[in-house]
Design a protein around this motif. Sequence first.
Motif, short mmCIF file in Angstrom:
data_model
loop_
_atom_site.label_atom_id
_atom_site.label_comp_id
_atom_site.label_asym_id
_atom_site.label_seq_id
_atom_site.Cartn_x
_atom_site.Cartn_y
_atom_site.Cartn_z
N ILE A 186 0.87 -1.17 0.00
CA ILE A 186 0.00 0.00 0.00
C ILE A 186 0.91 1.22 0.00
O ILE A 186 1.78 1.36 0.87
N ILE A 187 0.71 2.09 -0.98
CA ILE A 187 1.56 3.27 -1.11
C ILE A 187 0.67 4.48 -0.86
O ILE A 187 -0.22 4.79 -1.64
N SER A 188 0.90 5.14 0.27
CA SER A 188 -0.07 6.09 0.81
C SER A 188 0.50 7.50 0.91
O SER A 188 1.63 7.70 1.34
N ASP A 189 -0.30 8.49 0.51
CA ASP A 189 0.10 9.90 0.65
C ASP A 189 0.25 10.25 2.13
O ASP A 189 -0.56 9.84 2.96
N LEU A 208 -0.34 12.83 3.76
CA LEU A 208 -1.40 13.65 4.37
C LEU A 208 -2.76 12.97 4.31
O LEU A 208 -3.79 13.62 4.53
N ASN A 209 -2.79 11.68 4.03
CA ASN A 209 -4.08 10.99 3.98
C ASN A 209 -4.81 11.04 5.32
O ASN A 209 -4.19 11.13 6.38
N HIS A 210 -6.12 10.95 5.24
CA HIS A 210 -7.00 11.04 6.41
C HIS A 210 -6.69 9.95 7.45
O HIS A 210 -6.28 8.84 7.09
N ALA A 211 -6.96 10.28 8.70
CA ALA A 211 -6.70 9.35 9.82
C ALA A 211 -7.34 7.98 9.59
O ALA A 211 -6.77 6.94 9.97
N SER A 212 -8.50 7.94 8.97
CA SER A 212 -9.19 6.66 8.78
C SER A 212 -8.46 5.78 7.78
O SER A 212 -8.49 4.55 7.88
N ILE A 213 -7.76 6.39 6.82
CA ILE A 213 -6.95 5.60 5.89
C ILE A 213 -5.74 5.04 6.64
O ILE A 213 -5.40 3.86 6.51
N ILE A 214 -5.13 5.90 7.45
CA ILE A 214 -3.97 5.46 8.23
C ILE A 214 -4.36 4.27 9.12
O ILE A 214 -3.67 3.25 9.17
N GLN A 242 2.59 -4.54 3.07
CA GLN A 242 3.76 -3.70 3.35
C GLN A 242 3.41 -2.24 3.08
O GLN A 242 2.70 -1.94 2.12
N ARG A 243 3.89 -1.33 3.95
CA ARG A 243 3.48 0.07 3.85
C ARG A 243 4.58 0.94 3.27
O ARG A 243 5.73 0.87 3.68
N TYR A 244 4.18 1.79 2.34
CA TYR A 244 5.07 2.79 1.76
C TYR A 244 4.37 4.13 1.88
O TYR A 244 3.15 4.20 1.76
N ARG A 245 5.15 5.20 2.12
CA ARG A 245 4.55 6.50 2.30
C ARG A 245 5.25 7.49 1.37
O ARG A 245 6.47 7.45 1.25
N TYR A 246 4.50 8.34 0.71
CA TYR A 246 5.15 9.38 -0.10
C TYR A 246 4.70 10.76 0.36
O TYR A 246 3.59 10.93 0.87
N LYS A 283 9.47 6.85 -6.62
CA LYS A 283 10.50 6.14 -5.88
C LYS A 283 9.90 4.98 -5.06
O LYS A 283 10.43 3.87 -5.05
N GLN A 284 8.79 5.27 -4.41
CA GLN A 284 8.14 4.24 -3.59
C GLN A 284 7.62 3.10 -4.48
O GLN A 284 7.69 1.92 -4.10
N LEU A 285 7.10 3.46 -5.65
CA LEU A 285 6.58 2.44 -6.57
C LEU A 285 7.71 1.53 -7.06
O LEU A 285 7.53 0.32 -7.22
N GLN A 286 8.88 2.13 -7.27
CA GLN A 286 10.03 1.33 -7.70
C GLN A 286 10.39 0.32 -6.61
O GLN A 286 10.61 -0.86 -6.89
N GLU A 287 10.41 0.80 -5.37
CA GLU A 287 10.71 -0.11 -4.25
C GLU A 287 9.68 -1.22 -4.14
O GLU A 287 9.98 -2.35 -3.80
#
Length: 396
Positions: A129-132, A134-140, A149-153, A163-167
């Motif tokens: 999951i590649i997540s912005d 500043l996403n809302h608390a409910s997404i977090i 696996q969590r990725y954050r951009y 970069k995160q998508l490459q990883e």
Amino acid sequence: MYSDFKKFLQTEIEEIKNAGLYKGERIIVSAQGAVIKLENGKEVLNFCANNYLGLANNKQLVDAAKEALDTHGYGMASVRFICGTSDLHKKLEAKIAEFFGTEDTILYAACFDANGGVFEPLLGEEDAIISDSLNHASIIDGVRLCKAQRYRYANADMQDLEKQLQEAQKNRFRLIVTDGVFSMDGNVAPLDKILALAEKYNSMVMVDESHSAGVVGETGRGVTELFNKRGEVEIITGTLGKAFGGAIGGFTTGKKEVIDMLRQRSRPYLFSNSIPPLVAAAGVKMVEMMSSTNELQDKLHFNTKYFIDKMNKLGFDIKPTQSAICAVMLYDAKLSQDFAAALQEEGIYVTGFYYPVVPKDTARIRVQLSAAHEVEHLDKAIAAFEKIGKKLNVLK
Ligand SMILES: *Cc1c(COP(=O)(O)O)cnc(C)c1O
């Protein structure tokens, strides 16, 4: 034991108060709208509700809800799959899919539940999951409940997303997740670029349209309309609690198989009550209204542009926005609170935000425009902003 625990809580609460972060409630004794009546009898102009289309006290919605009270009663007293599904729930799910150009919809008690219950049933530890950021608390929270696996951009940062998508190429399935509109700045997610990267790096996309549905795009279909990408993202979540009537309820809409799986495994859907039929009935009416005329969407867009243009001309520092959220930047935390308090004295209801709700030294007043506002309301707010702005010396 409670006496110890009580002391512990009292100390913590005291610390919250000392940090100036204690949240009180301001009591309204009228219906939600452009003009609201407070407990002290004072009437103020409301610029801090998510009532973007002014539907929170719309006569047609109220009538539809009343009619459903008579035909379908008050509550369902069941979860959806046992005996909690009424014809009105099915109608609303179909209407929401039609509205967003998607294949199917599943209703939840709130968008918080929609986001809480969307990841865990769909993705496992091999996935990403590649997540912005500043996403809302409910997404977090929803992501936390899932083993993927969590990725954050960084917010709307496409270089970082790439970069995160490459990883994440090592993972089995990838899902990029973003808010449609970010609620503190009012900026939209760059969905055209996100979809291009999703294509390049073989990923799916989910957009939370809570602040954008009904607001963004010429007919209010949200960011997928704004970027001419209707039907192209796999998953959309949204709320009935903002532009869409303001009562309660959330939904996930998107690909048929995704929705089907959520009906099998999504825990807030399986283990929580159905929304009241009267809310579903008003929701059906809401989509019908928004599809038969563009009056409210047009009025909201007019009001937003009117307000922001005038505020910019006055010399306020306004964050670039593509939504009905207008962040008036003041930077200093205390100034934002003084400004908001002074506006309330002038009969203008807004909220000042500061750290940790927004990054340090970026305190602001968030103004939310609505189709419920008339030009005279906007003029009154602008005049009050000008008066206080001069007094507190913040105009450029
Ligand atoms: C408001 C909001 C929610 C929560 O919606 P509710 O229906 O009130 O639970 C979820 N996501 C985003 C982006 C929101 O702005």
